[in-house]
Design a protein around this motif. Structure first.
Motif, PDB file in Angstrom:
ATOM      1  N   HIS A 246       5.156  77.357 164.310  1.00 32.30           N
ATOM      2  CA  HIS A 246       6.167  76.897 165.265  1.00 32.30           C
ATOM      3  C   HIS A 246       5.595  76.006 166.378  1.00 32.30           C
ATOM      4  O   HIS A 246       6.364  75.491 167.190  1.00 32.30           O
ATOM      5  CB  HIS A 246       6.869  78.097 165.908  1.00 32.30           C
ATOM      6  N   LEU A 247       4.291  75.845 166.414  1.00 30.00           N
ATOM      7  CA  LEU A 247       3.674  75.096 167.511  1.00 30.00           C
ATOM      8  C   LEU A 247       4.182  73.670 167.595  1.00 30.00           C
ATOM      9  O   LEU A 247       4.483  73.157 168.684  1.00 30.00           O
ATOM     10  CB  LEU A 247       2.151  75.114 167.351  1.00 30.00           C
ATOM     11  N   GLY A 248       4.284  72.991 166.456  1.00 29.01           N
ATOM     12  CA  GLY A 248       4.724  71.599 166.471  1.00 29.01           C
ATOM     13  C   GLY A 248       6.136  71.432 166.993  1.00 29.01           C
ATOM     14  O   GLY A 248       6.410  70.537 167.801  1.00 29.01           O
ATOM     15  N   TYR A 249       7.035  72.305 166.546  1.00 32.12           N
ATOM     16  CA  TYR A 249       8.431  72.224 166.998  1.00 32.12           C
ATOM     17  C   TYR A 249       8.526  72.452 168.504  1.00 32.12           C
ATOM     18  O   TYR A 249       9.201  71.702 169.222  1.00 32.12           O
ATOM     19  CB  TYR A 249       9.256  73.264 166.244  1.00 32.12           C
ATOM     20  N   THR A 250       7.829  73.479 168.990  1.00 32.71           N
ATOM     21  CA  THR A 250       7.870  73.786 170.419  1.00 32.71           C
ATOM     22  C   THR A 250       7.266  72.661 171.244  1.00 32.71           C
ATOM     23  O   THR A 250       7.794  72.287 172.297  1.00 32.71           O
ATOM     24  CB  THR A 250       7.126  75.100 170.698  1.00 32.71           C
ATOM     25  N   SER A 251       6.157  72.117 170.781  1.00 35.71           N
ATOM     26  CA  SER A 251       5.501  71.043 171.542  1.00 35.71           C
ATOM     27  C   SER A 251       6.366  69.786 171.594  1.00 35.71           C
ATOM     28  O   SER A 251       6.383  69.079 172.612  1.00 35.71           O
ATOM     29  CB  SER A 251       4.139  70.718 170.916  1.00 35.71           C
ATOM     30  N   LEU A 252       7.113  69.496 170.534  1.00 34.08           N
ATOM     31  CA  LEU A 252       7.986  68.321 170.553  1.00 34.08           C
ATOM     32  C   LEU A 252       9.156  68.505 171.505  1.00 34.08           C
ATOM     33  O   LEU A 252       9.623  67.543 172.127  1.00 34.08           O
ATOM     34  CB  LEU A 252       8.481  68.009 169.142  1.00 34.08           C
ATOM     35  N   LEU A 253       9.652  69.722 171.631  1.00 35.43           N
ATOM     36  CA  LEU A 253      10.700  69.984 172.623  1.00 35.43           C
ATOM     37  C   LEU A 253      10.172  69.726 174.036  1.00 35.43           C
ATOM     38  O   LEU A 253      10.849  69.088 174.862  1.00 35.43           O
ATOM     39  CB  LEU A 253      11.185  71.429 172.507  1.00 35.43           C
ATOM     40  N   LEU A 254       8.975  70.215 174.308  1.00 34.59           N
ATOM     41  CA  LEU A 254       8.378  69.993 175.629  1.00 34.59           C
ATOM     42  C   LEU A 254       8.027  68.519 175.828  1.00 34.59           C
ATOM     43  O   LEU A 254       8.152  67.992 176.939  1.00 34.59           O
ATOM     44  CB  LEU A 254       7.126  70.867 175.785  1.00 34.59           C
ATOM     45  N   PHE A 255       7.609  67.860 174.762  1.00 29.98           N
ATOM     46  CA  PHE A 255       7.300  66.429 174.831  1.00 29.98           C
ATOM     47  C   PHE A 255       8.539  65.623 175.210  1.00 29.98           C
ATOM     48  O   PHE A 255       8.478  64.695 176.020  1.00 29.98           O
ATOM     49  CB  PHE A 255       6.743  65.967 173.489  1.00 29.98           C
ATOM     50  N   ALA A 256       9.684  66.000 174.633  1.00 28.03           N
ATOM     51  CA  ALA A 256      10.937  65.330 174.985  1.00 28.03           C
ATOM     52  C   ALA A 256      11.268  65.548 176.456  1.00 28.03           C
ATOM     53  O   ALA A 256      11.759  64.638 177.139  1.00 28.03           O
ATOM     54  CB  ALA A 256      12.073  65.850 174.102  1.00 28.03           C
TER      55      ALA A 256
ATOM     56  N   PRO B 258       4.051  71.865 159.615  1.00 26.85           N
ATOM     57  CA  PRO B 258       4.080  73.327 159.386  1.00 26.85           C
ATOM     58  C   PRO B 258       5.464  73.931 159.584  1.00 26.85           C
ATOM     59  O   PRO B 258       5.845  74.864 158.867  1.00 26.85           O
ATOM     60  CB  PRO B 258       3.087  73.861 160.423  1.00 26.85           C
ATOM     61  N   TYR B 259       6.232  73.396 160.532  1.00 28.17           N
ATOM     62  CA  TYR B 259       7.562  73.940 160.807  1.00 28.17           C
ATOM     63  C   TYR B 259       8.527  73.672 159.656  1.00 28.17           C
ATOM     64  O   TYR B 259       9.499  74.403 159.468  1.00 28.17           O
ATOM     65  CB  TYR B 259       8.102  73.342 162.104  1.00 28.17           C
ATOM     66  N   LEU B 260       8.261  72.628 158.885  1.00 29.11           N
ATOM     67  CA  LEU B 260       9.141  72.268 157.778  1.00 29.11           C
ATOM     68  C   LEU B 260       8.895  73.115 156.531  1.00 29.11           C
ATOM     69  O   LEU B 260       9.662  73.049 155.576  1.00 29.11           O
ATOM     70  CB  LEU B 260       8.975  70.786 157.435  1.00 29.11           C
TER      71      LEU B 260
ATOM     72  N   VAL C 113       0.104  72.206 176.319  1.00 29.81           N
ATOM     73  CA  VAL C 113      -1.108  71.373 176.297  1.00 29.81           C
ATOM     74  C   VAL C 113      -0.956  70.240 175.291  1.00 29.81           C
ATOM     75  O   VAL C 113      -1.273  69.077 175.576  1.00 29.81           O
ATOM     76  CB  VAL C 113      -2.342  72.235 175.961  1.00 29.81           C
ATOM     77  N   LEU C 114      -0.448  70.563 174.104  1.00 31.72           N
ATOM     78  CA  LEU C 114      -0.277  69.547 173.063  1.00 31.72           C
ATOM     79  C   LEU C 114       0.740  68.488 173.484  1.00 31.72           C
ATOM     80  O   LEU C 114       0.550  67.288 173.233  1.00 31.72           O
ATOM     81  CB  LEU C 114       0.174  70.216 171.770  1.00 31.72           C
ATOM     82  N   ALA C 115       1.820  68.915 174.142  1.00 29.93           N
ATOM     83  CA  ALA C 115       2.836  67.969 174.603  1.00 29.93           C
ATOM     84  C   ALA C 115       2.266  67.022 175.658  1.00 29.93           C
ATOM     85  O   ALA C 115       2.537  65.807 175.633  1.00 29.93           O
ATOM     86  CB  ALA C 115       4.040  68.721 175.159  1.00 29.93           C
ATOM     87  N   VAL C 116       1.477  67.548 176.572  1.00 25.07           N
ATOM     88  CA  VAL C 116       0.861  66.710 177.616  1.00 25.07           C
ATOM     89  C   VAL C 116      -0.115  65.720 176.990  1.00 25.07           C
ATOM     90  O   VAL C 116      -0.175  64.549 177.389  1.00 25.07           O
ATOM     91  CB  VAL C 116       0.160  67.597 178.659  1.00 25.07           C
ATOM     92  N   LEU C 117      -0.881  66.185 175.990  1.00 21.64           N
ATOM     93  CA  LEU C 117      -1.821  65.284 175.322  1.00 21.64           C
ATOM     94  C   LEU C 117      -1.076  64.161 174.602  1.00 21.64           C
ATOM     95  O   LEU C 117      -1.514  62.994 174.640  1.00 21.64           O
ATOM     96  CB  LEU C 117      -2.673  66.073 174.320  1.00 21.64           C
ATOM     97  N   MET C 118       0.030  64.487 173.947  1.00 25.74           N
ATOM     98  CA  MET C 118       0.824  63.438 173.298  1.00 25.74           C
ATOM     99  C   MET C 118       1.388  62.468 174.319  1.00 25.74           C
ATOM    100  O   MET C 118       1.438  61.248 174.088  1.00 25.74           O
ATOM    101  CB  MET C 118       1.953  64.070 172.479  1.00 25.74           C
TER     102      MET C 118
END
Length: 295
Positions: A168-178, A112-114, A91-96
């Motif tokens: 881990h949400l941010g890291y996972t969403s950026l992978l899907l965003f890519a 948060p992942y950092l 959902v976050l990746a689609v919104l971005m």
């Protein structure tokens, strides 16, 4: 002749660059794995040399109720963590993808992942403390009964899963965003021309074309979830009443609290087999090496 010499120099350069990584792999991965496999067939407790016992440790595991409980607890955590994290990240990746693609937003999402997982666990442990935590203080202010997030055996593992989802949400969403950015725009334009709605486009276009990246994300998150340890070690230490004693924490207890390294090694081998099987099954079912873009 010049081409052959150039290829030879490139090969030597490649070998030179591979040497440090190969040494690290052998020292920190290959040798410990072989050593652990050997110890799984022994009775070893640091006080005397390993004694070969064959498959005795594996036979004990089969009839060990703590192992089966730890496996059940781990599966519970995996289902909650992977399910919530993947759905929220998608959902976050689609919104971005739809509303913003700025580097600032991506940086904030990745924050948060950092942060080290131990620090994240400690912060959330203090925030959710029954007596002093700000979360329970807010609940009490609004007249809601306080909740023992880490002390209630019914929700302790759910709480740990949510803490790790947050990290881990941010890291996972950026992978899907890519992965979303790699989908050609003309595919969406064709769907719009055909009159497909938002949900139909997402279900029939986005998800199928995102499958290779989604499969990678699922494999990584599932394998990582099976190895949950630090959050449990910092917060609940396997309690209350074994409600959060995941298999990785049980391995730690057998090895470093009871000094039963042979049995702990056998548990680690079982976990390795489970992870390999899960990864292979996921790749097979999700067809991770295929993409609808190639059809």
């Amino acid at each position: 002749m010049a081409v052959t010499a150039r290829k030879g120099s490139q090969f030597r350069a490649a070998v030179l660059f591979l040497i440090p990584a190969s040494i690290g792999f052998v020292v920190f991965f290959a040798w410990p794995a072989v050593r652990g496999l050997f110890l799984s067939f022994t009775d070893y407790n640091l006080l005397r040399p390993p004694v070969f016992v064959g498959f005795e440790n594996y036979i004990k595991i089969w009839s060990d109720p703590v192992f089966w409980n730890s496996l059940r607890v781990t599966l519970e955590y995996v289902v909650i963590n992977v399910g919530v994290q993947t759905a929220a990240a998608l959902v976050l990746a689609v919104l971005m993808q739809r509303f913003t693609r700025t580097m600032v937003v991506r940086g904030v999402i990745m924050l948060p992942y950092l942060i080290a997982n131990v620090i994240v666990a400690l912060v959330w442990y203090w925030l959710a403390d029954y007596n002093l935590g700000i979360i329970n203080a807010a609940l009490d202010f609004f007249g809601i009964h306080k909740i023992g997030f880490f002390g209630n055996q019914n929700i302790a593992m759910v709480t740990i899963a949510m803490v790790n989802v947050w990290r881990h949400l941010g890291y996972t969403s950026l992978l899907l965003f890519a992965g979303l950015q790699a989908i050609p725009r003309d595919v969406y334009e064709a769907a719009e021309v055909d009159g497909a709605g938002e949900w139909r486009v997402f279900r029939s276009v986005t998800l199928p074309l995102l499958r290779p990246v989604l499969a990678f994300v699922l494999v990584v998150t599932v394998v990582g979830s099976f190895q949950v340890f630090d959050t449990i070690a910092v917060t609940t230490k396997g309690g209350p009443v074994d409600a959060t004693r995941a298999i990785n924490y049980y391995i730690y207890q057998r090895a470093f609290e009871r000094l039963d390294f042979g049995y702990a090694s056998a548990l680690a081998v079982i976990l390795m087999i489970i992870l390999a099987g899960v990864a292979l099954l996921q790749n097979k079912l999700l067809r991770a090496n295929e993409s609808d873009l190639e059809r």
